[in-house]
Scaffold this motif. Sequence first.
Motif, PDB file in Angstrom:
ATOM      1  N   ASN A  50      53.791 -29.556 -96.006  1.00 54.39           N
ATOM      2  CA  ASN A  50      54.317 -29.475 -97.352  1.00 54.39           C
ATOM      3  C   ASN A  50      55.669 -28.768 -97.308  1.00 54.39           C
ATOM      4  O   ASN A  50      55.759 -27.571 -97.042  1.00 54.39           O
ATOM      5  CB  ASN A  50      53.330 -28.711 -98.237  1.00 54.39           C
ATOM      6  N   LYS A  51      56.746 -29.513 -97.565  1.00 54.18           N
ATOM      7  CA  LYS A  51      58.104 -28.954 -97.436  1.00 54.18           C
ATOM      8  C   LYS A  51      58.345 -27.783 -98.377  1.00 54.18           C
ATOM      9  O   LYS A  51      59.022 -26.828 -98.021  1.00 54.18           O
ATOM     10  CB  LYS A  51      59.135 -30.054 -97.651  1.00 54.18           C
ATOM     11  N   LYS A  52      57.777 -27.825 -99.579  1.00 51.94           N
ATOM     12  CA  LYS A  52      57.949 -26.712-100.521  1.00 51.94           C
ATOM     13  C   LYS A  52      57.275 -25.449 -99.991  1.00 51.94           C
ATOM     14  O   LYS A  52      57.811 -24.356-100.098  1.00 51.94           O
ATOM     15  CB  LYS A  52      57.368 -27.071-101.886  1.00 51.94           C
ATOM     16  N   TYR A  53      56.089 -25.620 -99.413  1.00 58.13           N
ATOM     17  CA  TYR A  53      55.384 -24.460 -98.855  1.00 58.13           C
ATOM     18  C   TYR A  53      56.150 -23.885 -97.665  1.00 58.13           C
ATOM     19  O   TYR A  53      56.287 -22.667 -97.538  1.00 58.13           O
ATOM     20  CB  TYR A  53      53.963 -24.810 -98.422  1.00 58.13           C
TER      21      TYR A  53
ATOM     22  N   ASN B  81      59.171 -19.511 -95.308  1.00 61.69           N
ATOM     23  CA  ASN B  81      60.357 -19.040 -94.585  1.00 61.69           C
ATOM     24  C   ASN B  81      61.111 -17.979 -95.369  1.00 61.69           C
ATOM     25  O   ASN B  81      61.678 -17.056 -94.794  1.00 61.69           O
ATOM     26  CB  ASN B  81      61.282 -20.202 -94.248  1.00 61.69           C
ATOM     27  N   GLU B  82      61.112 -18.101 -96.677  1.00 57.06           N
ATOM     28  CA  GLU B  82      61.863 -17.164 -97.513  1.00 57.06           C
ATOM     29  C   GLU B  82      61.071 -15.911 -97.861  1.00 57.06           C
ATOM     30  O   GLU B  82      61.652 -14.899 -98.230  1.00 57.06           O
ATOM     31  CB  GLU B  82      62.302 -17.861 -98.802  1.00 57.06           C
ATOM     32  N   ASN B  83      59.744 -15.948 -97.751  1.00 59.55           N
ATOM     33  CA  ASN B  83      58.929 -14.850 -98.261  1.00 59.55           C
ATOM     34  C   ASN B  83      57.962 -14.244 -97.248  1.00 59.55           C
ATOM     35  O   ASN B  83      57.164 -13.384 -97.610  1.00 59.55           O
ATOM     36  CB  ASN B  83      58.122 -15.337 -99.475  1.00 59.55           C
ATOM     37  N   THR B  84      58.033 -14.644 -96.010  1.00 63.35           N
ATOM     38  CA  THR B  84      57.107 -14.120 -95.013  1.00 63.35           C
ATOM     39  C   THR B  84      57.626 -12.805 -94.446  1.00 63.35           C
ATOM     40  O   THR B  84      58.813 -12.656 -94.188  1.00 63.35           O
ATOM     41  CB  THR B  84      56.926 -15.144 -93.872  1.00 63.35           C
TER      42      THR B  84
END
Length: 40
Positions: free
Chosen positions: A4-7, A12-15
């Motif tokens: 899922n590209k959105k996931y 990547n932005e929030n991990t």
Amino acid sequence: MLQNKKYIKFANENTVEVLALGRLDEGVKKKDRKAATYTK
């Protein structure tokens, strides 16, 4: 799962990556090869 590209973008932005080094000095003293690159 990771198709899922959105996931993937969200992850990547929030991990946050956590590294635990609580017993690293013990490994260095015992000359554990996994701690060979550690410098204090």
